[in-house]
Write a protein that holds these residues in place. Sequence first.
Motif, PDB file in Angstrom:
ATOM      1  N   LEU A   1       0.832  -1.198   0.000  1.00 26.61           N
ATOM      2  CA  LEU A   1       0.000   0.000   0.000  1.00 26.61           C
ATOM      3  C   LEU A   1       0.873   1.256   0.000  1.00 26.61           C
ATOM      4  O   LEU A   1       0.611   2.206  -0.749  1.00 26.61           O
ATOM      5  CB  LEU A   1      -0.923  -0.002   1.222  1.00 26.61           C
ATOM      6  CG  LEU A   1      -1.885   1.185   1.324  1.00 26.61           C
ATOM      7  CD1 LEU A   1      -2.950   1.106   0.241  1.00 26.61           C
ATOM      8  CD2 LEU A   1      -2.540   1.231   2.712  1.00 26.61           C
ATOM      9  N   ALA A   2       1.908   1.262   0.830  1.00 28.86           N
ATOM     10  CA  ALA A   2       2.799   2.420   0.898  1.00 28.86           C
ATOM     11  C   ALA A   2       3.492   2.648  -0.443  1.00 28.86           C
ATOM     12  O   ALA A   2       3.638   3.806  -0.886  1.00 28.86           O
ATOM     13  CB  ALA A   2       3.825   2.219   2.004  1.00 28.86           C
ATOM     14  N   LYS A   3       3.899   1.578  -1.096  1.00 30.84           N
ATOM     15  CA  LYS A   3       4.573   1.700  -2.390  1.00 30.84           C
ATOM     16  C   LYS A   3       3.624   2.257  -3.453  1.00 30.84           C
ATOM     17  O   LYS A   3       4.000   3.126  -4.243  1.00 30.84           O
ATOM     18  CB  LYS A   3       5.130   0.352  -2.836  1.00 30.84           C
ATOM     19  CG  LYS A   3       5.910   0.410  -4.152  1.00 30.84           C
ATOM     20  CD  LYS A   3       6.628  -0.888  -4.433  1.00 30.84           C
ATOM     21  CE  LYS A   3       7.360  -0.834  -5.776  1.00 30.84           C
ATOM     22  NZ  LYS A   3       8.349   0.258  -5.840  1.00 30.84           N
ATOM     23  N   ILE A   4       2.360   1.771  -3.450  1.00 29.66           N
ATOM     24  CA  ILE A   4       1.377   2.293  -4.404  1.00 29.66           C
ATOM     25  C   ILE A   4       1.145   3.779  -4.164  1.00 29.66           C
ATOM     26  O   ILE A   4       1.090   4.585  -5.095  1.00 29.66           O
ATOM     27  CB  ILE A   4       0.053   1.504  -4.302  1.00 29.66           C
ATOM     28  CG1 ILE A   4       0.233   0.093  -4.859  1.00 29.66           C
ATOM     29  CG2 ILE A   4      -1.073   2.218  -5.040  1.00 29.66           C
ATOM     30  CD1 ILE A   4      -0.949  -0.827  -4.639  1.00 29.66           C
ATOM     31  N   GLY A   5       1.028   4.156  -2.891  1.00 29.26           N
ATOM     32  CA  GLY A   5       0.821   5.570  -2.573  1.00 29.26           C
ATOM     33  C   GLY A   5       1.968   6.441  -3.052  1.00 29.26           C
ATOM     34  O   GLY A   5       1.761   7.527  -3.601  1.00 29.26           O
ATOM     35  N   GLU A   6       3.196   5.947  -2.870  1.00 29.33           N
ATOM     36  CA  GLU A   6       4.373   6.702  -3.309  1.00 29.33           C
ATOM     37  C   GLU A   6       4.432   6.801  -4.836  1.00 29.33           C
ATOM     38  O   GLU A   6       4.650   7.881  -5.400  1.00 29.33           O
ATOM     39  CB  GLU A   6       5.635   6.012  -2.777  1.00 29.33           C
ATOM     40  CG  GLU A   6       6.923   6.720  -3.165  1.00 29.33           C
ATOM     41  CD  GLU A   6       8.161   5.937  -2.723  1.00 29.33           C
ATOM     42  OE1 GLU A   6       9.245   6.208  -3.270  1.00 29.33           O
ATOM     43  OE2 GLU A   6       8.028   5.056  -1.853  1.00 29.33           O
ATOM     44  N   GLU A   7       4.196   5.666  -5.508  1.00 31.44           N
ATOM     45  CA  GLU A   7       4.287   5.637  -6.966  1.00 31.44           C
ATOM     46  C   GLU A   7       3.176   6.463  -7.612  1.00 31.44           C
ATOM     47  O   GLU A   7       3.421   7.238  -8.546  1.00 31.44           O
ATOM     48  CB  GLU A   7       4.200   4.177  -7.457  1.00 31.44           C
ATOM     49  CG  GLU A   7       5.384   3.306  -7.073  1.00 31.44           C
ATOM     50  CD  GLU A   7       6.632   3.680  -7.856  1.00 31.44           C
ATOM     51  OE1 GLU A   7       6.572   3.724  -9.097  1.00 31.44           O
ATOM     52  OE2 GLU A   7       7.664   3.950  -7.206  1.00 31.44           O
ATOM     53  N   TYR A   8       1.965   6.311  -7.110  1.00 33.31           N
ATOM     54  CA  TYR A   8       0.826   7.019  -7.703  1.00 33.31           C
ATOM     55  C   TYR A   8       0.859   8.500  -7.342  1.00 33.31           C
ATOM     56  O   TYR A   8       0.596   9.373  -8.182  1.00 33.31           O
ATOM     57  CB  TYR A   8      -0.470   6.363  -7.222  1.00 33.31           C
ATOM     58  CG  TYR A   8      -1.727   6.874  -7.884  1.00 33.31           C
ATOM     59  CD1 TYR A   8      -1.835   6.949  -9.272  1.00 33.31           C
ATOM     60  CD2 TYR A   8      -2.827   7.260  -7.120  1.00 33.31           C
ATOM     61  CE1 TYR A   8      -3.005   7.403  -9.881  1.00 33.31           C
ATOM     62  CE2 TYR A   8      -3.997   7.709  -7.716  1.00 33.31           C
ATOM     63  CZ  TYR A   8      -4.070   7.780  -9.093  1.00 33.31           C
ATOM     64  OH  TYR A   8      -5.214   8.225  -9.700  1.00 33.31           O
ATOM     65  N   GLY A   9       1.220   8.792  -6.097  1.00 30.52           N
ATOM     66  CA  GLY A   9       1.294  10.196  -5.676  1.00 30.52           C
ATOM     67  C   GLY A   9       2.366  10.971  -6.414  1.00 30.52           C
ATOM     68  O   GLY A   9       2.243  12.188  -6.618  1.00 30.52           O
ATOM     69  N   SER A  10       3.419  10.281  -6.846  1.00 29.79           N
ATOM     70  CA  SER A  10       4.513  10.948  -7.571  1.00 29.79           C
ATOM     71  C   SER A  10       4.255  11.045  -9.070  1.00 29.79           C
ATOM     72  O   SER A  10       4.958  11.770  -9.775  1.00 29.79           O
ATOM     73  CB  SER A  10       5.821  10.186  -7.337  1.00 29.79           C
ATOM     74  OG  SER A  10       5.781   8.917  -7.990  1.00 29.79           O
ATOM     75  N   GLY A  11       3.269  10.279  -9.551  1.00 33.79           N
ATOM     76  CA  GLY A  11       2.971  10.297 -10.987  1.00 33.79           C
ATOM     77  C   GLY A  11       3.610   9.162 -11.765  1.00 33.79           C
ATOM     78  O   GLY A  11       3.390   9.031 -12.972  1.00 33.79           O
ATOM     79  N   ARG A  12       4.393   8.335 -11.074  1.00 37.12           N
ATOM     80  CA  ARG A  12       5.011   7.215 -11.780  1.00 37.12           C
ATOM     81  C   ARG A  12       4.002   6.110 -12.095  1.00 37.12           C
ATOM     82  O   ARG A  12       4.140   5.397 -13.082  1.00 37.12           O
ATOM     83  CB  ARG A  12       6.181   6.650 -10.956  1.00 37.12           C
ATOM     84  CG  ARG A  12       7.379   7.601 -10.865  1.00 37.12           C
ATOM     85  CD  ARG A  12       8.585   6.926 -10.248  1.00 37.12           C
ATOM     86  NE  ARG A  12       8.368   6.541  -8.865  1.00 37.12           N
ATOM     87  CZ  ARG A  12       8.598   7.327  -7.821  1.00 37.12           C
ATOM     88  NH1 ARG A  12       9.049   8.572  -8.009  1.00 37.12           N
ATOM     89  NH2 ARG A  12       8.396   6.893  -6.584  1.00 37.12           N
ATOM     90  N   MET A  13       2.998   5.969 -11.258  1.00 35.45           N
ATOM     91  CA  MET A  13       1.903   5.028 -11.525  1.00 35.45           C
ATOM     92  C   MET A  13       0.727   5.808 -12.100  1.00 35.45           C
ATOM     93  O   MET A  13       0.392   6.899 -11.604  1.00 35.45           O
ATOM     94  CB  MET A  13       1.479   4.294 -10.241  1.00 35.45           C
ATOM     95  CG  MET A  13       0.268   3.387 -10.410  1.00 35.45           C
ATOM     96  SD  MET A  13      -0.251   2.556  -8.873  1.00 35.45           S
ATOM     97  CE  MET A  13       0.899   1.193  -8.860  1.00 35.45           C
ATOM     98  N   LEU A  14       0.084   5.270 -13.129  1.00 33.86           N
ATOM     99  CA  LEU A  14      -1.043   5.935 -13.786  1.00 33.86           C
ATOM    100  C   LEU A  14      -2.376   5.518 -13.172  1.00 33.86           C
ATOM    101  O   LEU A  14      -2.475   4.507 -12.466  1.00 33.86           O
ATOM    102  CB  LEU A  14      -1.041   5.619 -15.282  1.00 33.86           C
ATOM    103  CG  LEU A  14       0.186   6.089 -16.068  1.00 33.86           C
ATOM    104  CD1 LEU A  14       0.104   5.613 -17.516  1.00 33.86           C
ATOM    105  CD2 LEU A  14       0.321   7.616 -16.005  1.00 33.86           C
ATOM    106  N   THR A  15      -3.418   6.300 -13.467  1.00 35.76           N
ATOM    107  CA  THR A  15      -4.756   6.027 -12.937  1.00 35.76           C
ATOM    108  C   THR A  15      -5.232   4.626 -13.318  1.00 35.76           C
ATOM    109  O   THR A  15      -5.786   3.901 -12.487  1.00 35.76           O
ATOM    110  CB  THR A  15      -5.756   7.077 -13.450  1.00 35.76           C
ATOM    111  OG1 THR A  15      -5.374   8.366 -12.949  1.00 35.76           O
ATOM    112  CG2 THR A  15      -7.170   6.765 -12.988  1.00 35.76           C
ATOM    113  N   GLY A  16      -5.026   4.234 -14.554  1.00 34.03           N
ATOM    114  CA  GLY A  16      -5.447   2.906 -14.990  1.00 34.03           C
ATOM    115  C   GLY A  16      -4.763   1.802 -14.218  1.00 34.03           C
ATOM    116  O   GLY A  16      -5.348   0.739 -13.971  1.00 34.03           O
TER     117      GLY A  16
END
Length: 415
Positions: free
Chosen positions: A355-370
């Motif tokens: 969960l922490a990794k997803i939050g970091e990746e998505y919050g930084s823009g490295r992970m996309l909405t899809g």
Amino acid sequence: MTALEEQAVANGEQQPSESQQAQDGEQVITPWDVTGGADGKIDYNKLVAQFGCQNIDAALVERIERLTGRPAHPFLKRGIFFAHRDLKEVLDAYERGEPFYLYTGRGPSSEALHLGHLVPFMFTKWLQDAFKVPLVIQLTDDEKFLWRGLSVEEARRLARENAKDIIACGFDVRRTFIFSDFEYVGGAFYRNIARIQRSTPMNQVRGIFGFTMEDNIGKIAFPAVQAAPAFPDSFPHMFGERKDVRCLIPCAIDQDPYFRMTRDVAPRLGHHKTSLIESRFFPALQGESGKMSASDQNSAIFVSDTPKEIKSKVNKYAFSGGGISVEEHRAKGANLDVDVPWKWLNFFLEDDAKLAKIGEEYGSGRMLTGEIKAELIAVLTEMVERHKKARAAVTDDIVDAFMAVRPMPWDQMFG
């Protein structure tokens, strides 16, 4: 409001009326209506101050871990169950070897539960297992008859259907009594209802719940029905005539008004004040403007939804805090404060590190909405399919066993 009413509000004994709150553009939180403030959000700090409850701090979570000998539930660690009334008193009593029991409930208004309905039951199951205590679950079929216009027969039918979903959460039949009001109210339970009703003046009920002269008298009388399970001698087949067994209620914070009234009455009837542990609302797919509704099929994921329906609802309706374009998202990242997939993963993804990794990746823009939606779809699909399998194993005989008024030996309930 009069000066007396303003003082009651300041003391946390009474809320401003729903119409007054709406007039002021403020959030409206009642057992029947949850609406965010002018910005559409629920201000939980304001709610705690308004209701007069307390926040759950890290020390309290650590104490629960120490007393139970197991890690805190993610709902506790992540602040989903975030507020309480007299939880410390229950833990003090438990540490002294004194008994307590759990009480929660469900108003059966839909054929199947949605995921928001599961949240208090998932947490209550953890509490029952961690503390090894009995549990009563009230199905308020009478409430839905009074408020939703359901027929008596339909409300009773939905109560049994909902009981199957509740049992599928894994409760221990030796420690759990499930009852519907239409079937159980009478005897010791009704005597407590009458005692509560005589102890509660009409002006207090109107102040807490905002009832008007247009409301039917069943609504006005109902709060005492929801209060009665908080008193152990309402269940003589479990607790006999004992009044010294404390009650802890896990619930969403919109149910707090019922139990402020209950806590006021309890000492006058010789009972301990009811304790509560209260959760935030589970947001609708469209965003955090209130709580999920069973009446809006597209605001919710139901435990009867197919994998295809889950995927479609999340992709189509789950509000995103991501950027408008890929370029903007990569540059600025996602707004996790409003992103529904992120909020839902905080409820249902058990792996803290992931969960922490997803939050970091998505919050930084490295992970996309899809990509975050795909993560959520996988979590929800596995969860719902697991629930369906458990529910399919719940027969009518099993429902009858949980709902039977039967002797429940003390050593089995607390052993």
